[in-house]
Enzyme design. Structure first.
Site, PDB file in Angstrom:
ATOM      1  N   ASP A  80       0.825  -1.216   0.000  1.00 55.77           N
ATOM      2  CA  ASP A  80       0.000   0.000   0.000  1.00 55.77           C
ATOM      3  C   ASP A  80       0.861   1.269   0.000  1.00 55.77           C
ATOM      4  OD1 ASP A  80       0.752  -0.718   2.574  1.00 55.77           O
ATOM      5  OD2 ASP A  80      -1.015   0.130   3.526  1.00 55.77           O
ATOM      6  N   HIS A 144       8.719  -0.810  12.139  1.00 52.85           N
ATOM      7  CA  HIS A 144       7.435  -1.151  11.520  1.00 52.85           C
ATOM      8  C   HIS A 144       7.407  -2.672  11.408  1.00 52.85           C
ATOM      9  CE1 HIS A 144       3.895  -0.507   9.210  1.00 52.85           C
ATOM     10  NE2 HIS A 144       4.407  -0.610   8.007  1.00 52.85           N
ATOM     11  N   ASP A 198       1.246   8.909  10.805  1.00 52.50           N
ATOM     12  CA  ASP A 198       0.460   7.677  10.676  1.00 52.50           C
ATOM     13  C   ASP A 198      -0.651   7.611  11.730  1.00 52.50           C
ATOM     14  OD1 ASP A 198      -0.362   5.032  10.368  1.00 52.50           O
ATOM     15  OD2 ASP A 198       1.539   4.139  11.039  1.00 52.50           O
ATOM     16  N   SER A 369       0.660  -5.291  15.821  1.00 49.51           N
ATOM     17  CA  SER A 369       0.543  -4.301  14.762  1.00 49.51           C
ATOM     18  C   SER A 369       1.892  -3.640  14.491  1.00 49.51           C
ATOM     19  CB  SER A 369      -0.472  -3.239  15.178  1.00 49.51           C
ATOM     20  OG  SER A 369      -0.485  -2.202  14.226  1.00 49.51           O
ATOM     21  N   GLY A 370       2.060  -3.173  13.274  1.00 52.98           N
ATOM     22  CA  GLY A 370       3.271  -2.432  12.919  1.00 52.98           C
ATOM     23  C   GLY A 370       3.105  -0.933  13.079  1.00 52.98           C
ATOM     24  N   HIS A 371       1.911  -0.521  13.510  1.00 53.38           N
ATOM     25  CA  HIS A 371       1.610   0.914  13.570  1.00 53.38           C
ATOM     26  C   HIS A 371       1.556   1.403  15.011  1.00 53.38           C
ATOM     27  CE1 HIS A 371       0.472   1.000   9.292  1.00 53.38           C
ATOM     28  NE2 HIS A 371       0.036  -0.224   9.526  1.00 53.38           N
TER      29      HIS A 371
HETATM   30 ZN   LIG Z   1       3.455  -0.334   6.103  1.00 51.71          ZN
END
Ligand SMILES: [Zn+2]
Length: 558
Positions: A80, A144, A198, A369-371
């Site tokens: 994405d 991330h 983000d 999660s990576g966020h």
């Molecule tokens: Zn990403």
């Protein structure tokens, strides 16, 4: 579309995707007749767009400013964020900058699109700077779910703008260093005009867990399994894959990779030392068939339940070498991308029906999660202390919660936390930030690797007017899995049905063969049957007639 005359003196920030809607992250920055593009990602069509393989941002805006664009700047290698780059390069061939690993992932796509001869990819190191006429860009390492990810600090004539990319603050990443808060703080000390941050997890309190947080659950799975362990995760989740390889080594299991993207991404990561692959750990799927179950791990692409993926094929007994079976432990180590839930639910059901156990993140901590959550966002805001904060990467609700929460920190003036959406032209300088215009930004739907049209309605119209439509209507008995005899094929604008009895008969036979060639599990999975029929007919018709009619299978369950 109109711009104020003073646009030359102010910076313009224009999100073309990913702001106010999930996926397809892409942003333009313009100043004084120069523009850079930050990321160009693709979206995921889900089940509401039949016949669409991927979705990318609409490039008509790009067309308008093509002479101004000097570079595509990439933050990291997730689909994405880079998935639309090859399509973009076919429109405007400008240099692309990103870290080595990001570009290696892009390189695979560039080759698939056959544009490797002219694509100009420039690898950068963290803290490296690249200067253009008005913009100077520096990549700053962030943590991330993927490795080699970056925020970018863009120095412009009106001030520094930092784009966070996707990030979290992971103090103990599995692979590579932690986020470079030191460099970010240096920027903060010098003064940052705006932070674009983000928002994916802006609703979650606390800190996002480290990639290492899944280790206890994986260790437990390895300790307690005496059958095969089948792990499906995103093929770009390098930290996760490293953890699986490490436990496989520790518990003396061999690993077979299944699915094209899994094989390719692991090779790419290995070649750039993003993975530390234990010696002789990999075996081929053919070797895996011969291997005792308790000595085997399968690492499989398709955690989102895509009907054609290796994981769904294994779960429906359609994979050429391996199937899910009794005694297997299937570990779905990923989050569910919005829109994919029905397909994932079906995948899990298939696995249970075949006698396997399924572990997803509702049962064990096998995914993080990576966020960044709220406290991660706070660390970033504290490091940078920007004058303006602009939430990006999220649905409108997440952008709004990001704003609400950031207001409570007292670091950025509430009036200076600005929510924008795709297509908004945000004019920015020391004096203020305001939305001065709105571009219409549509989506472009891609069927296979060609067929880009600006809008689904237009696409459908063109598609129909060129090649017509074919609607195979079949009924599948849910108990027996058999095709009911009254199979029908309706066509419009494709052939004259009376004059083409032979072709119609052939099409019918293909539908019959496709369904009867499917496994019982596939037959009773509506989405899989539809997709198989669509692909089989598409292939045949393209070969036989050179045409590409729209094919809309209707599968009734009786
Ligand atoms: Zn990403």
């Amino acid at each position: 579309m109109k711009h104020k005359n003073m646009a030359e003196e102010r910076l313009e920030i224009i999100p073309l995707g990913g702001v106010g809607a999930f996926g397809m992250n892409m942003m333009a920055m313009r100043y004084g007749g120069e523009a850079i593009i930050i990321d160009a990602g693709m979206g995921f069509p889900g089940e509401d767009l039949p016949g669409v393989d991927i979705v990318i941002p609409d490039f008509s805006f790009i067309e308008e400013y093509r002479d101004e664009i000097v570079a595509i700047i990439l933050t990291h290698g997730h689909e994405d964020h880079i998935g639309a780059v090859p399509f973009l390069l076919k429109e405007i061939n400008v240099p692309v900058y990103g870290t080595h690993f990001t570009l290696a992932l892009l390189e695979n796509k560039v080759q698939e699109h056959g544009i490797q001869d002219y694509a100009e990819l420039h690898a950068v190191e963290p803290r490296e700077r690249v200067a253009f006429e008005y913009f100077e860009v520096e990549w700053i390492h962030v943590s991330h779910s993927l490795t080699s990810c970056a925020a970018v600090a863009v120095t412009t004539p009106v001030g520094v703008v930092v784009h966070s990319g996707d990030f979290k603050v992971d103090d103990t990443p599995v692979v590579g260093p932690s986020i470079d808060l030191e460099r970010l703080t240096e920027y903060g000390d010098q003064g940052v005009l705006a932070l674009l941050a983000d928002s994916t997890n802006a609703e979650r309190p606390g800190r996002t867990l480290s990639e290492r947080a899944v280790e206890p659950a994986f260790e437990n799975i390895f300790e307690t399994s005496d059958g095969r362990i089948i792990v499906s995760c995103f093929t770009s989740s390098v930290h996760r894959i490293q953890i699986v390889l490490d436990y496989a080594q520790e518990f003396r299991r061999k690993v077979a990779l299944l699915g094209r993207s899994m094989v390719r991404n692991v090779e790419t990561a290995d070649s750039l030392r993003q993975l530390d692959v234990p010696d002789d750990i990999f075996i081929s799927p053919a070797q895996a068939r011969q291997m005792p179950a308790d000595q085997l791990v399968l690492l499989v692409a398709g955690c989102q339940g895509d009907p054609m993926s290796a994981m769904t094929r294994m779960a429906t007994d359609q994979h050429k070498s391996l199937s899910v079976g009794p005694g297997d432990k299937v570990v779905l180590s990923a989050r569910n991308i919005p829109g994919n839930e029905p397909a994932i639910t079906r995948l899990i059901s298939h696995c249970y029906k075949r006698g396997a156990r399924v572990i997803d993140s509702s049962l064990a901590r096998i995914h993080v999660s990576g966020h960044g959550s709220q406290e991660d966002l706070k660390l970033l805001i504290e490091a940078l202390r920007p004058k303006f904060l602009i939430p990006i990467h999220g649905d409108y609700r997440q952008l709004y919660r990001h704003k609400e929460w950031a207001e409570t920190l007292g670091i950025v003036e509430p009036d200076n936390i600005v929510i924008i959406e795709n297509g908004d032209v945000l004019e920015l300088d020391e004096r203020g930030a305001e939305i001065s215009a709105k571009e219409f930004i549509g989506r472009t739907f891609i069927d296979g690797t060609f067929g880009e049209v600006e809008d689904i309605v237009v696409r459908d119209r063109k598609h129909l007017s060129y090649d017509g439509v074919i609607v195979p209507i079949v009924a599948v008995n849910l108990t027996s899995g058999n095709l009911e005899p009254d199979l029908e094929i309706v066509t419009r604008g494709f052939i004259h049905e009376d004059d083409s009895a032979d072709l119609l008969a052939e099409l019918k036979q293909i539908v019959i063969d496709t369904v009867s060639g499917a496994t019982h599990e596939e037959k009773i999975d509506n989405a899989v049957v539809k997709e198989k029929i669509r692909l089989a007919l598409k292939r045949f018709i393209q070969k036989a007639t050179g045409r590409r009619p729209m094919i809309i299978p209707v599968v009734m369950e009786v």
